[in-house]
Every structure is written in C-alpha cells, then in structure tokens.
Motif scaffolding. Structure first.
Motif, PDB file in Angstrom:
ATOM      1  N   GLU A  24      33.421  39.993  30.669  1.00 37.83           N
ATOM      2  CA  GLU A  24      33.035  38.813  30.853  1.00 37.83           C
ATOM      3  C   GLU A  24      33.792  38.375  32.073  1.00 37.83           C
ATOM      4  O   GLU A  24      34.967  38.380  32.267  1.00 37.83           O
ATOM      5  CB  GLU A  24      33.488  37.652  29.797  1.00 37.83           C
ATOM      6  CG  GLU A  24      33.001  36.423  29.850  1.00 37.83           C
ATOM      7  CD  GLU A  24      33.333  35.450  28.828  1.00 37.83           C
ATOM      8  OE1 GLU A  24      33.204  34.352  28.921  1.00 37.83           O
ATOM      9  OE2 GLU A  24      34.214  35.670  27.775  1.00 37.83           O
ATOM     10  N   ILE A  25      32.732  37.899  33.130  1.00 38.96           N
ATOM     11  CA  ILE A  25      33.329  37.557  34.189  1.00 38.96           C
ATOM     12  C   ILE A  25      33.325  36.091  34.117  1.00 38.96           C
ATOM     13  O   ILE A  25      32.698  35.111  34.335  1.00 38.96           O
ATOM     14  CB  ILE A  25      32.463  37.812  35.362  1.00 38.96           C
ATOM     15  CG1 ILE A  25      32.118  39.309  35.319  1.00 38.96           C
ATOM     16  CG2 ILE A  25      32.831  37.319  36.941  1.00 38.96           C
ATOM     17  CD1 ILE A  25      30.995  39.550  36.286  1.00 38.96           C
ATOM     18  N   ASP A  26      34.709  35.588  33.852  1.00 37.00           N
ATOM     19  CA  ASP A  26      34.892  34.151  33.704  1.00 37.00           C
ATOM     20  C   ASP A  26      35.799  33.712  34.792  1.00 37.00           C
ATOM     21  O   ASP A  26      36.005  34.285  35.539  1.00 37.00           O
ATOM     22  CB  ASP A  26      35.779  33.961  32.208  1.00 37.00           C
ATOM     23  CG  ASP A  26      37.118  34.867  31.925  1.00 37.00           C
ATOM     24  OD1 ASP A  26      37.570  35.338  33.021  1.00 37.00           O
ATOM     25  OD2 ASP A  26      37.575  34.988  30.869  1.00 37.00           O
ATOM     26  N   ALA A  27      36.009  32.388  34.375  1.00 38.55           N
ATOM     27  CA  ALA A  27      36.748  31.721  35.551  1.00 38.55           C
ATOM     28  C   ALA A  27      38.127  32.225  35.784  1.00 38.55           C
ATOM     29  O   ALA A  27      38.592  32.382  36.962  1.00 38.55           O
ATOM     30  CB  ALA A  27      36.840  30.150  35.146  1.00 38.55           C
ATOM     31  N   GLN A  28      39.019  32.765  34.783  1.00 38.92           N
ATOM     32  CA  GLN A  28      40.190  33.425  34.879  1.00 38.92           C
ATOM     33  C   GLN A  28      40.110  34.899  35.728  1.00 38.92           C
ATOM     34  O   GLN A  28      40.934  34.967  36.649  1.00 38.92           O
ATOM     35  CB  GLN A  28      40.756  33.696  33.635  1.00 38.92           C
ATOM     36  CG  GLN A  28      42.104  34.382  33.874  1.00 38.92           C
ATOM     37  CD  GLN A  28      42.907  34.685  32.361  1.00 38.92           C
ATOM     38  OE1 GLN A  28      42.730  34.089  31.523  1.00 38.92           O
ATOM     39  NE2 GLN A  28      43.737  35.542  32.570  1.00 38.92           N
ATOM     40  N   THR A  29      39.106  35.643  35.640  1.00 37.46           N
ATOM     41  CA  THR A  29      38.753  36.728  36.056  1.00 37.46           C
ATOM     42  C   THR A  29      38.638  36.441  37.726  1.00 37.46           C
ATOM     43  O   THR A  29      39.048  37.260  38.535  1.00 37.46           O
ATOM     44  CB  THR A  29      37.640  37.422  35.539  1.00 37.46           C
ATOM     45  OG1 THR A  29      38.033  37.876  34.192  1.00 37.46           O
ATOM     46  CG2 THR A  29      37.454  38.943  36.300  1.00 37.46           C
ATOM     47  N   ILE A  30      37.744  35.445  37.957  1.00 37.80           N
ATOM     48  CA  ILE A  30      37.382  35.253  39.367  1.00 37.80           C
ATOM     49  C   ILE A  30      38.421  34.893  39.909  1.00 37.80           C
ATOM     50  O   ILE A  30      38.896  34.941  41.207  1.00 37.80           O
ATOM     51  CB  ILE A  30      36.094  34.015  39.192  1.00 37.80           C
ATOM     52  CG1 ILE A  30      34.917  34.624  38.819  1.00 37.80           C
ATOM     53  CG2 ILE A  30      35.792  33.490  40.721  1.00 37.80           C
ATOM     54  CD1 ILE A  30      33.624  33.758  38.506  1.00 37.80           C
ATOM     55  N   ALA A  31      39.292  33.835  39.378  1.00 39.20           N
ATOM     56  CA  ALA A  31      40.637  33.467  39.946  1.00 39.20           C
ATOM     57  C   ALA A  31      41.430  34.401  40.179  1.00 39.20           C
ATOM     58  O   ALA A  31      42.161  34.698  41.412  1.00 39.20           O
ATOM     59  CB  ALA A  31      41.422  32.342  39.399  1.00 39.20           C
ATOM     60  N   GLU A  32      41.558  35.498  39.476  1.00 40.00           N
ATOM     61  CA  GLU A  32      42.549  36.678  39.493  1.00 40.00           C
ATOM     62  C   GLU A  32      42.087  37.501  40.736  1.00 40.00           C
ATOM     63  O   GLU A  32      42.852  37.900  41.706  1.00 40.00           O
ATOM     64  CB  GLU A  32      42.538  37.561  38.452  1.00 40.00           C
ATOM     65  CG  GLU A  32      43.261  36.837  37.218  1.00 40.00           C
ATOM     66  CD  GLU A  32      42.970  37.471  35.813  1.00 40.00           C
ATOM     67  OE1 GLU A  32      43.817  37.081  34.730  1.00 40.00           O
ATOM     68  OE2 GLU A  32      41.846  38.288  35.463  1.00 40.00           O
ATOM     69  N   LEU A  33      40.806  37.648  40.774  1.00 38.00           N
ATOM     70  CA  LEU A  33      40.072  38.432  41.951  1.00 38.00           C
ATOM     71  C   LEU A  33      40.446  37.874  43.225  1.00 38.00           C
ATOM     72  O   LEU A  33      40.663  38.410  44.421  1.00 38.00           O
ATOM     73  CB  LEU A  33      38.670  38.779  41.726  1.00 38.00           C
ATOM     74  CG  LEU A  33      38.315  39.968  41.050  1.00 38.00           C
ATOM     75  CD1 LEU A  33      36.908  40.290  40.549  1.00 38.00           C
ATOM     76  CD2 LEU A  33      38.637  41.492  41.805  1.00 38.00           C
ATOM     77  N   THR A  34      40.159  36.384  43.282  1.00 38.97           N
ATOM     78  CA  THR A  34      40.285  35.926  44.481  1.00 38.97           C
ATOM     79  C   THR A  34      41.613  35.914  44.884  1.00 38.97           C
ATOM     80  O   THR A  34      41.960  35.902  46.292  1.00 38.97           O
ATOM     81  CB  THR A  34      39.896  34.242  44.305  1.00 38.97           C
ATOM     82  OG1 THR A  34      38.491  34.170  43.612  1.00 38.97           O
ATOM     83  CG2 THR A  34      39.789  33.396  45.485  1.00 38.97           C
ATOM     84  N   SER A  35      42.704  35.824  44.158  1.00 43.73           N
ATOM     85  CA  SER A  35      44.168  35.446  44.655  1.00 43.73           C
ATOM     86  C   SER A  35      44.519  36.974  45.151  1.00 43.73           C
ATOM     87  O   SER A  35      45.414  37.166  46.067  1.00 43.73           O
ATOM     88  CB  SER A  35      44.980  35.340  43.340  1.00 43.73           C
ATOM     89  OG  SER A  35      45.042  36.150  42.254  1.00 43.73           O
ATOM     90  N   MET A  36      44.028  38.103  44.452  1.00 48.76           N
ATOM     91  CA  MET A  36      44.201  39.496  45.040  1.00 48.76           C
ATOM     92  C   MET A  36      43.578  39.605  46.457  1.00 48.76           C
ATOM     93  O   MET A  36      44.319  40.252  47.205  1.00 48.76           O
ATOM     94  CB  MET A  36      43.587  40.652  43.907  1.00 48.76           C
ATOM     95  CG  MET A  36      44.071  40.520  42.656  1.00 48.76           C
ATOM     96  SD  MET A  36      43.138  41.679  41.462  1.00 48.76           S
ATOM     97  CE  MET A  36      42.808  43.082  42.120  1.00 48.76           C
ATOM     98  N   ARG A  37      42.306  39.175  46.687  1.00 44.40           N
ATOM     99  CA  ARG A  37      41.784  39.355  48.017  1.00 44.40           C
ATOM    100  C   ARG A  37      42.632  38.376  49.081  1.00 44.40           C
ATOM    101  O   ARG A  37      42.905  38.649  50.060  1.00 44.40           O
ATOM    102  CB  ARG A  37      40.494  38.774  48.014  1.00 44.40           C
ATOM    103  CG  ARG A  37      39.964  39.065  49.467  1.00 44.40           C
ATOM    104  CD  ARG A  37      38.286  39.277  49.252  1.00 44.40           C
ATOM    105  NE  ARG A  37      37.510  39.768  50.448  1.00 44.40           N
ATOM    106  CZ  ARG A  37      37.184  38.731  51.536  1.00 44.40           C
ATOM    107  NH1 ARG A  37      37.306  37.395  51.099  1.00 44.40           N
ATOM    108  NH2 ARG A  37      36.636  39.173  52.481  1.00 44.40           N
TER     109      ARG A  37
END
Length: 182
Positions: A24-37
């Motif tokens: 599931e691409i949820d808000a937490q996953t998006i936040a984690e990916l955004t912080s990685m980039r």
C-alpha cells in the motif's frame, strides 16, 4: 531530515535481508521516500552537506534506513542537469544487456564507511518496471551511470552489497564483455 546517523551501517542484519514488497502506498511510505530523496539532494549540496556532515549519495534504498520495504530513491542528473527518476516502489529488472560496464574507481555506499577496492561488474543496460508514489506503473530503460546506480540500489533490496560482486582473486580484472564507464 535524514542524516548520516539514520543510515544503517555495514554489518547490520537489515542490509542482508530480502525486503518485502510495498502493498500500500500510504502517507507514511510517501513521507519515507520523500525524506530519502531529500537526503540525496542535500548530500549533493556542498553547503548543506558540510553543515550536517552528510556523505554525498546518488541513491538510497529503504533497507539502508532500516525499512523492510522494496523501494528506493535516486537523484542523478541527465546531461542537461535535469533529475532522472526520483522514486521507485517495488522495482524489478525485467531485462538486461549481455554487455557489462563498471566504474573504473569502484563503487561506494552510504552504508559502508571504508573504501573497498575493486571493480563491480554491472549490466551496461537494464529495463526496470516499478511504481511511482502515485501508484503509476512505469518502465525505465537505463544505461551508463543510471544503470549502475539502479543495479546498486536494487541489490540492497535483495540483501546484496556492492562488494559481493568484486572478484576476490582478481579485484581489478574486468570480464571480457565489460567496458569501463566514461
């Protein structure tokens, strides 16, 4: 903001784990990916990287920050200075060239603190399918440096470190079908 303190170091069991698919691409996953980039962008900015003692990086896989998720972020610019592909969820190589390439100076990794000498043979061209943070299915044709970066990060998702590819007996001897990356 992620810093070097958030990067899992060599020897940690997470770096040898084949991580789980993102269901599931949820808000937490998006936040984690955004912080990685964001880490990658900050690490390539001389002022920010010096201020926060960030080692420069072009790719970061979720296991490197302790996450059991098949996802990665990259920040590599094309010839025109535009960023190529930011985030990939559940990436998978679907085809590759027979010919190989390598970085003449070897590879490094944010999770490995020491320099490990030797060349890492990679496929010269690859095709990868993945999902974006919007859930869009994408297919990427990568060659050269981008292909090397993607293969390095995809290895992290399978518990493989770059130095696993270095020939222990002949660490600087390329395969017959491998050419150095310019």
């Amino acid at each position: 903001m992620l810093t070097m303190e958030d990067i899992v170091r060599d020897g940690h069991p997470m770096l040898r784990k084949k991580v789980s698919e993102v269901t599931e691409i949820d808000a937490q996953t998006i936040a984690e990916l955004t912080s990685m980039r964001e880490y990658l962008i900050n690490s390539q900015n001389p002022e920010v990287s010096e201020k926060y003692s960030l080692r420069p990086g072009v790719g970061l896989a979720a296991p490197q920050i302790g996450l059991d998720k098949r996802m990665l972020a990259i920040y590599v610019e094309d010839e025109d200075g535009n960023p190529e592909y930011d985030y990939m969820i559940n990436p998978k190589i679907i085809s590759h060239s027979v010919n190989e390439t390598y970085l003449p100076g070897g590879e490094g990794c944010l999770s490995v603190d020491e320099d490990i000498e030797g060349i890492v043979q990679r496929k010269k061209r690859i095709r990868v399918k993945a999902e974006t943070i919007d859930g869009e299915k994408i297919e990427i044709k990568a060659k050269g440096f981008l292909a090397v970066v993607l293969q390095h990060e995809l290895d992290h998702l399978n518990g493989v470190m770059f130095y696993d590819h270095i020939d222990k007996n002949e660490p600087f001897e390329p395969h017959d079908n491998a050419q150095p990356l310019d």
